[in-house]
Design an enzyme around this catalytic site. Sequence first.
Site, PDB file in Angstrom:
ATOM      1  N   THR A 211      -1.780   2.545  -7.866  1.00  0.00           N
ATOM      2  CA  THR A 211      -2.942   3.141  -8.531  1.00  0.00           C
ATOM      3  C   THR A 211      -2.522   4.355  -9.357  1.00  0.00           C
ATOM      4  O   THR A 211      -2.974   4.532 -10.486  1.00  0.00           O
ATOM      5  CB  THR A 211      -4.009   3.519  -7.484  1.00  0.00           C
ATOM      6  OG1 THR A 211      -4.356   2.338  -6.769  1.00  0.00           O
ATOM      7  CG2 THR A 211      -5.258   4.085  -8.138  1.00  0.00           C
TER       8      THR A 211
ATOM      9  N   GLN B 109      -5.941  -8.172  -6.318  1.00  0.00           N
ATOM     10  CA  GLN B 109      -5.823  -9.224  -5.290  1.00  0.00           C
ATOM     11  C   GLN B 109      -7.165  -9.665  -4.737  1.00  0.00           C
ATOM     12  O   GLN B 109      -7.277 -10.736  -4.155  1.00  0.00           O
ATOM     13  CB  GLN B 109      -4.896  -8.761  -4.144  1.00  0.00           C
ATOM     14  CG  GLN B 109      -5.483  -7.754  -3.169  1.00  0.00           C
ATOM     15  CD  GLN B 109      -5.384  -6.304  -3.641  1.00  0.00           C
ATOM     16  OE1 GLN B 109      -4.887  -6.036  -4.725  1.00  0.00           O
ATOM     17  NE2 GLN B 109      -5.862  -5.359  -2.837  1.00  0.00           N
TER      18      GLN B 109
ATOM     19  N   GLU C 255      -6.712  -3.205  -7.740  1.00  0.00           N
ATOM     20  CA  GLU C 255      -6.953  -4.060  -6.565  1.00  0.00           C
ATOM     21  C   GLU C 255      -7.248  -5.495  -7.002  1.00  0.00           C
ATOM     22  O   GLU C 255      -8.169  -6.143  -6.506  1.00  0.00           O
ATOM     23  CB  GLU C 255      -8.122  -3.504  -5.724  1.00  0.00           C
ATOM     24  CG  GLU C 255      -7.965  -2.060  -5.282  1.00  0.00           C
ATOM     25  CD  GLU C 255      -6.933  -1.848  -4.170  1.00  0.00           C
ATOM     26  OE1 GLU C 255      -6.276  -2.816  -3.743  1.00  0.00           O
ATOM     27  OE2 GLU C 255      -6.793  -0.683  -3.731  1.00  0.00           O
TER      28      GLU C 255
ATOM     29  N   SER D  87       2.513   2.499  -2.390  1.00  0.00           N
ATOM     30  CA  SER D  87       3.707   2.469  -3.247  1.00  0.00           C
ATOM     31  C   SER D  87       3.453   3.161  -4.582  1.00  0.00           C
ATOM     32  O   SER D  87       4.371   3.298  -5.398  1.00  0.00           O
ATOM     33  CB  SER D  87       4.155   1.014  -3.472  1.00  0.00           C
ATOM     34  OG  SER D  87       3.142   0.275  -4.120  1.00  0.00           O
TER      35      SER D  87
ATOM     36  N   MET E 170       0.845  -1.189   0.000  1.00  0.00           N
ATOM     37  CA  MET E 170       0.000   0.000   0.000  1.00  0.00           C
ATOM     38  C   MET E 170       0.887   1.249   0.000  1.00  0.00           C
ATOM     39  O   MET E 170       1.979   1.237   0.559  1.00  0.00           O
ATOM     40  CB  MET E 170      -0.897   0.015   1.247  1.00  0.00           C
ATOM     41  CG  MET E 170      -1.974  -1.061   1.159  1.00  0.00           C
ATOM     42  SD  MET E 170      -3.084  -1.026   2.552  1.00  0.00           S
ATOM     43  CE  MET E 170      -3.997   0.468   2.208  1.00  0.00           C
TER      44      MET E 170
HETATM   45  P1  ADP Z   1      -1.180   2.321  -3.908  1.00  0.00           P
HETATM   46  O1  ADP Z   1      -2.179   2.131  -5.020  1.00  0.00           O
HETATM   47  O2  ADP Z   1       0.091   1.542  -4.120  1.00  0.00           O
HETATM   48  O3  ADP Z   1      -1.750   2.120  -2.524  1.00  0.00           O
HETATM   49  P2  ADP Z   1      -1.446   5.120  -4.499  1.00  0.00           P
HETATM   50  O4  ADP Z   1      -1.100   5.284  -5.946  1.00  0.00           O
HETATM   51  O5  ADP Z   1      -2.897   5.099  -4.131  1.00  0.00           O
HETATM   52  O6  ADP Z   1      -0.694   3.819  -3.941  1.00  0.00           O
HETATM   53  O7  ADP Z   1      -0.799   6.285  -3.600  1.00  0.00           O
HETATM   54  C1  ADP Z   1       0.557   6.617  -3.654  1.00  0.00           C
HETATM   55  C2  ADP Z   1       0.723   7.935  -2.891  1.00  0.00           C
HETATM   56  O8  ADP Z   1       0.557   7.684  -1.504  1.00  0.00           O
HETATM   57  C3  ADP Z   1       2.080   8.569  -2.966  1.00  0.00           C
HETATM   58  O9  ADP Z   1       2.246   9.333  -4.135  1.00  0.00           O
HETATM   59  C4  ADP Z   1       2.071   9.482  -1.740  1.00  0.00           C
HETATM   60  O10 ADP Z   1       1.418  10.697  -2.046  1.00  0.00           O
HETATM   61  C5  ADP Z   1       1.183   8.734  -0.766  1.00  0.00           C
HETATM   62  N1  ADP Z   1       1.853   8.111   0.386  1.00  0.00           N
HETATM   63  C6  ADP Z   1       1.308   8.016   1.634  1.00  0.00           C
HETATM   64  N2  ADP Z   1       2.120   7.336   2.475  1.00  0.00           N
HETATM   65  C7  ADP Z   1       3.223   6.969   1.769  1.00  0.00           C
HETATM   66  C8  ADP Z   1       4.426   6.211   2.073  1.00  0.00           C
HETATM   67  N3  ADP Z   1       4.659   5.718   3.285  1.00  0.00           N
HETATM   68  N4  ADP Z   1       5.324   6.008   1.076  1.00  0.00           N
HETATM   69  C9  ADP Z   1       5.100   6.506  -0.156  1.00  0.00           C
HETATM   70  N5  ADP Z   1       3.992   7.217  -0.503  1.00  0.00           N
HETATM   71  C10 ADP Z   1       3.055   7.450   0.431  1.00  0.00           C
END
Ligand code: ADP
Length: 185
Positions: A22, A91, A89, A19, A17
């Site tokens: 999305t 998974q 999502e 990373s 999450m």
């Molecule tokens: P995912 O789909 O992998 O959960 P998203 O694309 O929704 O990720 O969100 C990525 C965004 O989350 C980053 O650009 C940043 O703004 C935010 N973010 C919040 N916490 C973190 C963290 N610990 N490391 C990196 N980004 C983070």
Amino acid sequence: FIPPKDIGWVEVICGPMFSGKTEELIRRIRRASFAKQRVQVFKPKIDDRYDANAIVSHNQERVEGIPVSDLKEMRQKLDPHVEVVGIDEIQFFDQGVVDFCDELANKGCRVIVAGLDLDYLGEPFGPLPRLICQAEYVSKLLAICVRCGNPAHHSYRLSTDPQQVLVGSTDQYEAICRRCFKVGQ
Ligand code: ADP
Ligand code: ZN
């Protein structure tokens, strides 16, 4: 990245999450739309955190996304002329989604899926292992460990709820690195 000329293929975007999975899916989908390709994006209905008819990243980027309860509904809602299919999502779908992605690619579609490769216990999540093996292109993204700043590949659950699926954001989960994950166990 030089895309194939006249065949379909599967791209996987995985990682913990926060990373940016999305965000990256949205970027690739937008570029396909700009190129006037016929695009469809699906997401499991379970994930209605931000908007019922869009996929939304943690930094509030969004594209239209069709919510579906399961693979059957995704098949029903598939546009027969679609060229690019995105699934967020991934998974949360059952193992059948691996063959579904394969079928689409065999028909000539570009398939881009995003999802968690590990659950909160650090175990492989649902269909991801097989998807990663069968895809032509795999991008593993990392977040930043909120405790120490190292690259993070774990999604640490703050609550003690033991079910594998628990939808939430920064209130429920933290991105943490391998060392902090071990300390937390
Ligand atoms: P995912 O789909 O992998 O959960 P998203 O694309 O929704 O990720 O969100 C990525 C965004 O989350 C980053 O650009 C940043 O703004 C935010 N973010 C919040 N916490 C973190 C963290 N610990 N490391 C990196 N980004 C983070
Ligand atoms: Zn750490």
